[in-house]
Design an enzyme around this catalytic site. Structure first.
Site, PDB file in Angstrom:
ATOM      1  N   ASP A   1       5.349  -3.159   4.074  1.00  0.00           N
ATOM      2  CA  ASP A   1       6.337  -2.222   3.537  1.00  0.00           C
ATOM      3  C   ASP A   1       5.982  -0.829   4.003  1.00  0.00           C
ATOM      4  O   ASP A   1       4.801  -0.465   4.091  1.00  0.00           O
ATOM      5  CB  ASP A   1       6.340  -2.279   2.006  1.00  0.00           C
ATOM      6  CG  ASP A   1       6.673  -3.671   1.493  1.00  0.00           C
ATOM      7  OD1 ASP A   1       7.704  -4.211   1.923  1.00  0.00           O
ATOM      8  OD2 ASP A   1       5.885  -4.211   0.692  1.00  0.00           O
TER       9      ASP A   1
ATOM     10  N   ASP B   1       3.854  -9.351   3.858  1.00  0.00           N
ATOM     11  CA  ASP B   1       4.815  -8.546   4.624  1.00  0.00           C
ATOM     12  C   ASP B   1       4.316  -7.100   4.638  1.00  0.00           C
ATOM     13  O   ASP B   1       3.373  -6.763   3.944  1.00  0.00           O
ATOM     14  CB  ASP B   1       6.223  -8.640   4.030  1.00  0.00           C
ATOM     15  CG  ASP B   1       6.216  -8.494   2.523  1.00  0.00           C
ATOM     16  OD1 ASP B   1       5.417  -7.675   2.007  1.00  0.00           O
ATOM     17  OD2 ASP B   1       6.991  -9.182   1.852  1.00  0.00           O
TER      18      ASP B   1
ATOM     19  N   ASP C   1       4.364   0.499  -9.292  1.00  0.00           N
ATOM     20  CA  ASP C   1       3.943  -0.198 -10.512  1.00  0.00           C
ATOM     21  C   ASP C   1       2.438  -0.074 -10.799  1.00  0.00           C
ATOM     22  O   ASP C   1       2.034   0.576 -11.766  1.00  0.00           O
ATOM     23  CB  ASP C   1       4.420  -1.659 -10.531  1.00  0.00           C
ATOM     24  CG  ASP C   1       4.148  -2.427  -9.245  1.00  0.00           C
ATOM     25  OD1 ASP C   1       3.476  -1.876  -8.345  1.00  0.00           O
ATOM     26  OD2 ASP C   1       4.581  -3.591  -9.139  1.00  0.00           O
TER      27      ASP C   1
HETATM   28  P1  ATP Z   1       3.646  -9.023  -2.089  1.00  0.00           P
HETATM   29  O1  ATP Z   1       4.633  -8.592  -1.025  1.00  0.00           O
HETATM   30  O2  ATP Z   1       2.358  -9.509  -1.559  1.00  0.00           O
HETATM   31  O3  ATP Z   1       4.243  -9.929  -3.082  1.00  0.00           O
HETATM   32  P2  ATP Z   1       3.763  -6.247  -2.790  1.00  0.00           P
HETATM   33  O4  ATP Z   1       2.855  -5.396  -3.618  1.00  0.00           O
HETATM   34  O5  ATP Z   1       3.962  -5.844  -1.377  1.00  0.00           O
HETATM   35  O6  ATP Z   1       3.240  -7.716  -2.920  1.00  0.00           O
HETATM   36  P3  ATP Z   1       6.609  -6.039  -3.030  1.00  0.00           P
HETATM   37  O7  ATP Z   1       7.500  -6.720  -4.014  1.00  0.00           O
HETATM   38  O8  ATP Z   1       6.726  -6.390  -1.600  1.00  0.00           O
HETATM   39  O9  ATP Z   1       5.135  -6.283  -3.556  1.00  0.00           O
HETATM   40  O10 ATP Z   1       6.821  -4.485  -3.228  1.00  0.00           O
HETATM   41  C1  ATP Z   1       6.250  -3.512  -2.372  1.00  0.00           C
HETATM   42  C2  ATP Z   1       5.733  -2.337  -3.177  1.00  0.00           C
HETATM   43  O11 ATP Z   1       6.827  -1.713  -3.868  1.00  0.00           O
HETATM   44  C3  ATP Z   1       4.725  -2.687  -4.262  1.00  0.00           C
HETATM   45  O12 ATP Z   1       3.429  -2.763  -3.762  1.00  0.00           O
HETATM   46  C4  ATP Z   1       4.907  -1.539  -5.235  1.00  0.00           C
HETATM   47  O13 ATP Z   1       4.239  -0.391  -4.793  1.00  0.00           O
HETATM   48  C5  ATP Z   1       6.401  -1.274  -5.165  1.00  0.00           C
HETATM   49  N1  ATP Z   1       7.164  -2.042  -6.174  1.00  0.00           N
HETATM   50  C6  ATP Z   1       7.736  -3.254  -6.012  1.00  0.00           C
HETATM   51  N2  ATP Z   1       8.359  -3.641  -7.129  1.00  0.00           N
HETATM   52  C7  ATP Z   1       8.192  -2.661  -8.022  1.00  0.00           C
HETATM   53  C8  ATP Z   1       8.608  -2.459  -9.380  1.00  0.00           C
HETATM   54  N3  ATP Z   1       9.322  -3.394 -10.010  1.00  0.00           N
HETATM   55  N4  ATP Z   1       8.239  -1.308  -9.985  1.00  0.00           N
HETATM   56  C9  ATP Z   1       7.530  -0.363  -9.330  1.00  0.00           C
HETATM   57  N5  ATP Z   1       7.101  -0.500  -8.077  1.00  0.00           N
HETATM   58  C10 ATP Z   1       7.424  -1.620  -7.422  1.00  0.00           C
HETATM   59 MG    MG Z   2       5.279  -6.683   0.026  1.00  0.00          MG
END
Ligand code: ATP
Ligand code: MG
Length: 449
Positions: free
Chosen positions: A76, A74, A155
């Site tokens: 963001d 996705d 994170d």
């Molecule tokens: P994917 O969507 O492929 O699972 P993602 O890295 O995009 O991986 P998301 O859960 O969609 O993960 O979160 C988007 C972004 O928000 C992350 O890349 C990170 O920068 C931030 N993020 C998400 N969860 C946390 C958390 N628990 N603590 C700190 N930052 C976070």
């Molecule tokens: Mg994501």
């Protein structure tokens, strides 16, 4: 271009970066992200925010995955517009979240998540916007800040890269690009404090390590085993969501191995973990079951077939269910199963929620394990038509593959379901004949005694 050619290209061209605040800005000709890699809808949201006078960047998994030549799950977006301002800009926007307020902009099935830049709460004392529990856990995180502050509260370094679609630059405040090149998961800031703020980050470390095939940096990995217990404070609904992302998105087997290595599996499935650890023999039925289930699920995800949490939970809790059933040995099988199922589910609910739309089919899959044994008359044919037959048959095969001795019951059902109606009748008759012969045999043996 594959990741390694991309990497070589980056190195060859000497990443000409210059410092702006404390970020490295990587210009268009020094990286390989192009607007073409980004979904049309995400581009629409980004440019609409900019036209509205705000800053807006693609961030997180989208940037990371494009750099790694993976398809982002996705997209963001991070912006300096406040959620209410974002909401006003889009007709198709929805304000969501309390702990973490954001805006979802919907385009049919695609949802673009727009988050406002946030500051690290510890620099702020605004109690109404940011709130921590006694253990240091972040209960609310709505203190807005600059892009740089926003990067610091993310994170891992690989998740804190920002891409600007207007000047085509990547903004790197935490050396994330270097960690992508080194294939390392590294926590931003002090890992212990960051895990205390949000223990789910420990699970996220496992997930990204498995999904991207990265190693976890030593300092990032070191506190995990000791702090795992903090996962007990996470709301069970959030834990359920995490379990699904960890085990049902294509790298379940590898993620499970990491979860066990770091001692975290016990906080997700305590009864299953207990059953695995109790096993004295080298032939660990419960662990075989977990592995076999996850290997199958990974394969299904790769083939684009659906996977359901109902099956995952039914399989992972099957042996804990058997252990619990032993307590009800003086009851009839069906009520005993019913009671044991209630108990096992109740216990699991202390760790993860299980929405009813999954716990109901899960109980049916368990119940059908009993019905798969009773094949007389037209029972077998009726069972074939049951909406949980397929899942129950799959569980039966996994039980056998894990080492349970079921006397070729799986093979019987495989042959039965692939036979013509006429042949099915013959197969059932043959089974009845065999049973009769067996009872006669035992009766004769008894008579002689
Ligand atoms: P994917 O969507 O492929 O699972 P993602 O890295 O995009 O991986 P998301 O859960 O969609 O993960 O979160 C988007 C972004 O928000 C992350 O890349 C990170 O920068 C931030 N993020 C998400 N969860 C946390 C958390 N628990 N603590 C700190 N930052 C976070
Ligand atoms: Mg994501």
């Amino acid at each position: 271009m594959g990741f390694f050619p991309r990497l070589l290209y980056l190195i060859k061209n000497h990443i000409l970066s210059f410092t702006h605040h404390s970020s490295r800005i990587i210009a268009r000709d020094q990286h390989t992200i192009s607007n073409r890699d980004i979904s049309k809808n995400a581009l629409k949201v980004l440019s609409h925010l900019r036209v509205g006078g705000f800053e807006a960047f693609l961030v997180g998994g989208g940037v990371r995955d494009i750099l790694l030549d993976n398809q982002p799950k996705d997209f963001d977006i991070a912006t300096n517009a406040h959620p209410e301002q974002v909401h006003k800009l889009f007709r198709n926007a929805l304000l969501i979240g309390r702990r973490f307020r954001l805006v979802h902009v919907r385009f049919g099935r695609e949802v673009i998540e727009v988050a406002t830049f946030r500051a690290n709460h510890s620099h702020q004392h605004n109690q109404s916007n940011s709130h921590q529990s006694e253990s240091g856990m972040l209960l609310r995180d709505n203190v807005y800040g600059t892009i740089e502050e926003d990067a610091q509260r993310r994170d891992f370094t690989i998740n804190a890269l920002y891409y600007n679609i207007n000047n085509f630059c990547i903004y790197d405040f935490t050396n994330g690009l270097q960690d992508i090149e080194k294939r390392v998961i590294r926590m931003i800031g002090d890992p212990v404090a960051r895990y205390r703020e949000d223990p789910v980050r420990m699970l996220r470390a496992m997930r990204f390590a498995a999904k991207l095939n990265f190693t976890i940096d030593q300092n990032t990995a070191a506190p995990i085993e000791e702090l795992g217990i903090l996962l007990a404070d996470i709301p069970t609904a959030r834990m359920f969501e995490e379990v699904i992302k960890l085990l049902l998105t294509g790298q379940g087997e590898q993620t499970y191995r990491l979860l066990r290595q770091y001692g975290l599996f016990q906080y997700l499935f305590p009864a299953t973990d207990h059953s695995i650890k109790q096993s004295q023999s080298t032939h660990n039925l419960t662990e075989n079951m977990v592995l076999q289930t996850l290997i199958n699920a990974d394969e299904r995800v790769t083939q684009g077939k659906p996977v359901t949490p109902a099956f995952l939970f039914a399989a992972l809790l099957w042996y804990p269910l058997q252990e619990c059933l032993a307590k009800f040995h003086n009851m009839a099988p069906v009520p005993a199963l019913h009671q044991a199922a209630q108990d096992v589910i109740q216990k699991q609910l202390q760790s993860t929620s299980i929405p009813r739309r999954f716990s109901t089919p899960m109980k049916e899959i368990w119940h059908l394990q009993l019905r798969l044994l009773r094949r007389n008359g037209n029972r077998a044919q009726q069972l074939l038509a049951h909406k949980r037959f397929r899942a129950s048959y799959d569980l039966l095969l996994i039980r056998q593959a894990s080492g349970e001795d079921l006397g070729k019951l799986g093979e019987w059902w495989t042959e039965f379901q692939h036979s013509s109606e006429q042949r099915q009748e013959k197969i059932v008759k043959a089974l009845q004949e065999k049973r009769k012969r067996n009872t006669k045999k035992t009766e004769t043996v008894r008579g002689k005694q």
